[in-house]
Design a protein around this motif. Structure first.
Motif, short mmCIF file in Angstrom:
data_model
loop_
_atom_site.label_atom_id
_atom_site.label_comp_id
_atom_site.label_asym_id
_atom_site.label_seq_id
_atom_site.Cartn_x
_atom_site.Cartn_y
_atom_site.Cartn_z
N LEU A 42 2.35 5.44 -8.47
CA LEU A 42 1.32 4.49 -8.87
C LEU A 42 1.79 3.07 -8.55
O LEU A 42 2.90 2.68 -8.93
CB LEU A 42 1.03 4.63 -10.36
N VAL A 43 0.97 2.31 -7.83
CA VAL A 43 1.34 0.96 -7.42
C VAL A 43 0.45 -0.05 -8.12
O VAL A 43 -0.78 0.06 -8.09
CB VAL A 43 1.21 0.79 -5.89
N ASP A 44 1.09 -1.04 -8.73
CA ASP A 44 0.36 -2.11 -9.42
C ASP A 44 0.05 -3.22 -8.41
O ASP A 44 0.95 -3.93 -7.96
CB ASP A 44 1.22 -2.67 -10.55
N PRO A 45 -1.21 -3.40 -8.04
CA PRO A 45 -1.54 -4.40 -7.02
C PRO A 45 -1.41 -5.84 -7.50
O PRO A 45 -1.42 -6.77 -6.69
CB PRO A 45 -3.00 -4.07 -6.67
N THR A 46 -1.28 -6.03 -8.83
CA THR A 46 -1.13 -7.39 -9.36
C THR A 46 0.32 -7.84 -9.36
O THR A 46 0.61 -9.02 -9.55
CB THR A 46 -1.68 -7.47 -10.80
N ARG B 18 -8.53 1.83 6.25
CA ARG B 18 -8.33 0.43 6.65
C ARG B 18 -7.09 -0.13 5.97
O ARG B 18 -6.29 -0.86 6.59
CB ARG B 18 -9.57 -0.38 6.28
N GLU B 19 -6.89 0.20 4.71
CA GLU B 19 -5.71 -0.28 3.99
C GLU B 19 -4.44 0.38 4.52
O GLU B 19 -3.37 -0.24 4.55
CB GLU B 19 -5.89 -0.02 2.49
N CYS B 20 -4.57 1.64 4.96
CA CYS B 20 -3.43 2.31 5.59
C CYS B 20 -3.04 1.58 6.88
O CYS B 20 -1.85 1.41 7.18
CB CYS B 20 -3.77 3.76 5.91
N ALA B 21 -4.04 1.15 7.64
CA ALA B 21 -3.77 0.38 8.87
C ALA B 21 -2.99 -0.88 8.55
O ALA B 21 -2.10 -1.29 9.30
CB ALA B 21 -5.08 0.04 9.57
N ARG B 22 -3.29 -1.48 7.42
CA ARG B 22 -2.62 -2.72 7.03
C ARG B 22 -1.21 -2.48 6.52
O ARG B 22 -0.29 -3.22 6.84
CB ARG B 22 -3.45 -3.45 5.96
N ILE B 23 -1.04 -1.44 5.72
CA ILE B 23 0.29 -1.17 5.17
C ILE B 23 1.25 -0.67 6.24
O ILE B 23 2.47 -0.71 6.09
CB ILE B 23 0.20 -0.18 3.98
N MET B 24 0.69 -0.20 7.37
CA MET B 24 1.50 0.20 8.52
C MET B 24 1.65 -0.92 9.54
O MET B 24 2.39 -0.79 10.51
CB MET B 24 0.89 1.43 9.20
N GLY B 25 0.92 -2.02 9.35
CA GLY B 25 1.07 -3.18 10.22
C GLY B 25 0.23 -3.17 11.48
O GLY B 25 0.46 -3.96 12.39
N PHE C 197 1.53 -6.19 -1.83
CA PHE C 197 0.69 -5.00 -1.74
C PHE C 197 -0.76 -5.34 -2.00
O PHE C 197 -1.67 -4.91 -1.28
CB PHE C 197 1.19 -3.94 -2.73
N GLY C 198 -1.00 -6.15 -3.02
CA GLY C 198 -2.36 -6.51 -3.40
C GLY C 198 -3.09 -7.27 -2.30
O GLY C 198 -4.30 -7.13 -2.13
N GLU C 199 -2.35 -8.08 -1.52
CA GLU C 199 -2.96 -8.86 -0.45
C GLU C 199 -3.49 -7.99 0.69
O GLU C 199 -4.34 -8.43 1.47
CB GLU C 199 -1.94 -9.86 0.12
N LEU C 200 -3.00 -6.76 0.79
CA LEU C 200 -3.40 -5.88 1.87
C LEU C 200 -4.62 -5.03 1.52
O LEU C 200 -5.15 -4.32 2.38
CB LEU C 200 -2.24 -4.96 2.26
N LEU C 201 -5.06 -5.10 0.28
CA LEU C 201 -6.17 -4.26 -0.16
C LEU C 201 -7.52 -4.87 0.19
O LEU C 201 -7.66 -6.09 0.28
CB LEU C 201 -6.09 -4.02 -1.67
N GLU C 202 -8.51 -4.02 0.39
CA GLU C 202 -9.87 -4.49 0.64
C GLU C 202 -10.48 -4.99 -0.67
O GLU C 202 -10.16 -4.49 -1.76
CB GLU C 202 -10.72 -3.36 1.22
N SER C 203 -11.38 -5.94 -0.56
CA SER C 203 -11.98 -6.54 -1.77
C SER C 203 -12.89 -5.56 -2.51
O SER C 203 -13.01 -5.59 -3.73
CB SER C 203 -12.76 -7.80 -1.41
#
Length: 473
Positions: free
Chosen positions: A359-363, A414-421, A319-325
């Motif tokens: 709640l999602v822990d990105p770490t 943008r993160e939604c685009a990533r989590i949906m592929g 999950f964390g890899e898909l987030l914007e910096s």
């Protein structure tokens, strides 16, 4: 001298014709872009590369013929053309043809285009979704038709028309294709035999039992065009809707139309027709996938959706890899909203209910988000990103500085685009030409793209076999 004047006049006339053609081409280009991006965005792009004072008003007057048209320079024209999607690699040498019904923003299309398919017809009624679709998927004006309301094609709202007339109309407006894709909406089905009140004459069973639903329109297209293969997608709850009656009607209809549905006899929790996106991306998202084969072609033997596990990624992105910096602070929950969501969840927890924020822990590399929904734009509660609020406090002190500073945030579009592929962090950007609100709705209504890319890969050899059989006929 007369010969010189005649030659000059000829050159002038040729130049004027060429200039007029360029103006017409420029106008078509800007009109096409205006169907995707707002004119303010187009003008801003032009201003960055031009000395001409472009603005939304001048573009609008130009398009509507109310002002003098300025010819685009070669650089301007090239930049604007690059804002449009380019043809896929297989465009000039496609292996099969498919249509994309209830297309949304094209989540199912990508996988079938990647295996060499050419989309020849798209239907989508939501204007904002159409903008996003056209921004990302190439639609050849010579080979592709775009439709907004499929009922205009299937004539499902027209009384006093025969089945023969309906199918003739469908055949005239939808190109021949090998594969039909449809993420049809689930509407209430009626067992009351509504069609007895219309003038369709001797209707097929599905004409009686599915009329008034959008599945009915898909069934009519299948009946008319007879594709070798179809893929239908819907929410998992379609199986249990109306105590299973809805799903039974759908399966009976597909059988009546002469199609074998993969894994049709399998039910229960081990049903391979229900595929969870969490096998590909860190989001729990179950969808039912119905793959059907025209019975007379005998293509279905040995095919099962269980084999989709061949295409599970060796390493699912975290999950964390898909987030914007870095993200805009507007995506952080306001103190009032965070307090409301927390107290709302606490109240329902006390009652023994499971309602509350996610709640999602990105770490945590094993974190998996809940299902992204179309209502995400309202408060983002189903998927909130933990930014380090102090869970050890138990009863949250909302005046605590740490809890205020580290309030959770929602996903960006943008993160939604990533989590949906639709995109990967290091890959090409999926174009989002709409507002955040519309983007959240679109991604929440879409599919996990890699799921359907995997189904497409499973189907590839069978599709090619069907195409060869059709050529040999």
């Amino acid at each position: 001298m007369k010969e010189f004047d005649s030659a000059t006049q000829s050159l002038i006339e040729q130049a004027l014709v060429k200039q007029q053609q360029q103006l017409e081409d420029d106008k078509k280009l800007v009109q096409q872009l205006s169907g995707i991006y707002d004119q303010k965005t187009i003008a801003e792009v032009l201003r960055k590369i031009s000395v001409t004072d472009w603005c939304r008003e001048s573009l609008n007057r130009w398009i509507n013929g109310k002002g003098a048209q300025k010819p685009l320079t070669e650089i301007e024209s090239n930049v604007l053309r690059k804002m449009l999607p380019q043809p896929p690699e297989c465009h000039s040498d496609y292996k099969f043809r498919f249509i994309d019904l209830f297309a949304g923003i094209g989540g199912i299309r990508k996988g079938f285009e990647d295996i060499g398919g050419q989309c020849v017809f798209t239907s989508e009624w939501n204007k904002d979704a159409v903008r996003t679709y056209k921004a990302n998927w190439y639609c050849d004006p010579k080979e592709h038709t775009f439709n907004s309301d499929i009922r205009e094609i299937t004539l499902s709202e027209n009384d006093g028309i025969t089945e023969g007339e309906v199918y003739k109309h469908i055949d005239a407006h939808i190109p021949d294709h090998d594969v039909l894709l449809a993420g049809f909406p689930c509407q209430p089905f009626s067992l009351a035999g509504v069609s007895k009140k219309n003038s369709l004459g001797k209707a097929h069973g599905f004409e009686c039992e599915t009329q008034g639903t959008l599945f009915f329109d898909v069934a009519r297209i299948i009946a008319s065009k007879r594709p070798a293969i179809f893929l239908l997608e819907n929410v998992k709850n379609l199986k249990s809707h109306d105590k299973g009656k809805t799903f039974k009607i759908i399966m009976n209809t597909l059988d009546e139309l002469g199609y074998e549905v993969a894994d049709a006899s399998i039910t229960g929790s081990d049903d391979p027709k229900v595929i969870d996106g969490k096998n590909f991306l860190p989001q729990h998202r179950e969808r039912i996938v119905l793959v059907g084969f025209r019975r007379e072609l005998n293509l279905h033997h040995g095919f099962t959706l269980r084999d989709i596990n061949k295409y599970f990624p060796e390493k699912r992105p975290s999950f964390g890899e898909l987030l914007e910096s870095s993200v805009d602070k507007k995506y952080i929950l306001t103190p009032a909203l965070w307090k409301y969501l927390y107290n709302y969840a606490k109240k329902h927890q006390a009652k023994g209910n499971g309602f509350g924020f996610g709640l999602v822990d990105p770490t945590n590399k094993d974190s998996c988000a809940r299902t992204l929904s179309a209502r995400y734009h309202k408060d983002g509660s189903e998927i909130l990103i933990d930014r380090g609020w102090d869970k050890e406090l138990g009863e949250i002190d909302f005046d605590n500085e740490k809890n205020q500073t580290n309030r959770p945030r929602r996903l960006t579009p943008r993160e939604c685009a990533r989590i949906m592929g639709f995109e990967t962090p290091n890959g090409p950007k999926f174009k989002i030409p709409v507002s955040d609100t519309q983007a959240y709705r679109q991604f929440g209504n879409s599919v996990v793209v890699p799921v359907f890319a995997a189904v497409a890969k499973l189907l590839e050899p069978i599709i090619l076999k069907a195409v060869k059989m059709n050529k040999d006929l």
